[in-house]
Design an enzyme around this catalytic site. Sequence first.
Site, PDB file in Angstrom:
ATOM      1  N   HIS A 169       6.749  -3.491   2.290  1.00 35.11           N
ATOM      2  CA  HIS A 169       7.652  -3.426   1.162  1.00 35.11           C
ATOM      3  C   HIS A 169       9.104  -3.126   1.484  1.00 35.11           C
ATOM      4  CE1 HIS A 169       4.253  -4.146  -1.748  1.00 35.11           C
ATOM      5  NE2 HIS A 169       3.750  -3.285  -1.006  1.00 35.11           N
ATOM      6  N   LYS A 192       5.613 -11.028   1.473  1.00 36.54           N
ATOM      7  CA  LYS A 192       6.258 -10.214   0.402  1.00 36.54           C
ATOM      8  C   LYS A 192       7.846 -10.763   0.341  1.00 36.54           C
ATOM      9  CE  LYS A 192       2.735  -7.269  -0.049  1.00 36.54           C
ATOM     10  NZ  LYS A 192       1.826  -6.392   0.530  1.00 36.54           N
ATOM     11  N   SER A 229       3.125   0.938  -2.249  1.00 37.07           N
ATOM     12  CA  SER A 229       3.110  -0.265  -2.914  1.00 37.07           C
ATOM     13  C   SER A 229       3.016  -0.036  -4.251  1.00 37.07           C
ATOM     14  CB  SER A 229       1.893  -1.015  -2.371  1.00 37.07           C
ATOM     15  OG  SER A 229       0.876  -0.363  -2.470  1.00 37.07           O
TER      16      SER A 229
END
Length: 402
Positions: free
Chosen positions: A223, A255, A195
């Site tokens: 991610h 996200k 990250s």
Amino acid sequence: MKAKSLKHVMPDAKTENPLDARLRGELDQLRARALYRTRRVIEGAHGVRILVNGRECLNFCSNDYLGLAADPRLAAAAKAALDAGGTGSGAAALISGYNREHQALEEELADFLGRPRALLFSSGWAANLGVIRALAGRRDSVIADELNHASLIDGGRLSGAQYLRANHADLNAWAVALAAADGEQRLAVTDSVFSMDGDIAPLPQLADLCATRAATLMVDDAHGLGVLGPQGEGAVHAAGLGVTEVPVYVATLGKSLGCGGAFVAGSEALIEYLIQRARTWVFSTAPPPAIAAAARRALRIVREEPQHRERLLANVRRFRAGARQLGIPLSDSETPIQPLVLGQEQRALDLSQALFDRGYWVAAIRPPTVPHGTSRLRITFSAAHTAEQIDGLLEGLATGLK
Ligand SMILES: *Cc1c(COP(=O)(O)O)cnc(C)c1O
């Protein structure tokens, strides 16, 4: 009125309680070491153009990779669910909180990822803590990359299992740690896309190592989902790995999917076991159904509109080509997370502030989020950034680094 005026009374050393006195001392130390953190308030949508403290600037530090957080289609889906069913789920999913929207989202996520089942959690933090604690106990071992997300680290520690850390993405270190793990069961845990660095774990090799050591591989794809893979199925799928090699898959909805919450995807047995044993799921109110409705809409966009992912990756390429031309030092990351490592905390803060003054928001990341001496700007890209905005950021960076 009275409460308000009380709040503004200055602390008096003689009357301050011992807790506040201790906290104040520690806060002063954080300030002195350039480690103090504050928030900026956003007005309205969390898109690329963002209103901060009454001023519009360009956001280059969000994880909203596909630009879906402010997409009106997600808001419309949430609104329809709100009109139909109100706000709260009212209880944990095992009691009376499990809504048709939750169920549909779980089925659609499982289908998208080619995994038998999925289970919705209220956050990635809750998912990681709940899953690791459910799968590892005192007699087991957890083997983890040293740069794993804080929630994975805490999950490992809280589980009470033997905890072995491997140097970052170092296969030899992983092999040594796996060999040293003497628990009854071994759970190997890694981020897919790291990250704060943006690099990708050597997933196929880790899967091989785990197979030879009879360890279970758990991957946190917060991610990767929506960003990597031919359809945005994430880093595990992109590495050609399935439920056999990576039995435990976690990803978040906050996200690239622009919503909030998280999920675990895996076998029938895994999900049924978590329903019995994952304490952060069992004892936590189910997320608002409207957020599940919005996430379903987001997932459809991910599946049907590859142009966002293509634009995102083109933006990353444009940034890297421009940075190379301008002599801005790059890391090895090919993902939308592009760190600019500066070292000292104050240096990262100063460059972040200089950019902010020019209208570009890139947060400075400092310890304990990253190791000491590696404070950085964590620059992140969105499909919604334009070429001009990226060029403007590059110019600001080049000027700031002079
Ligand atoms: C953001 C993040 C989490 C936490 O997810 P939340 O839904 O924000 O609690 C977990 N793991 C990784 C790798 C993350 O980046």
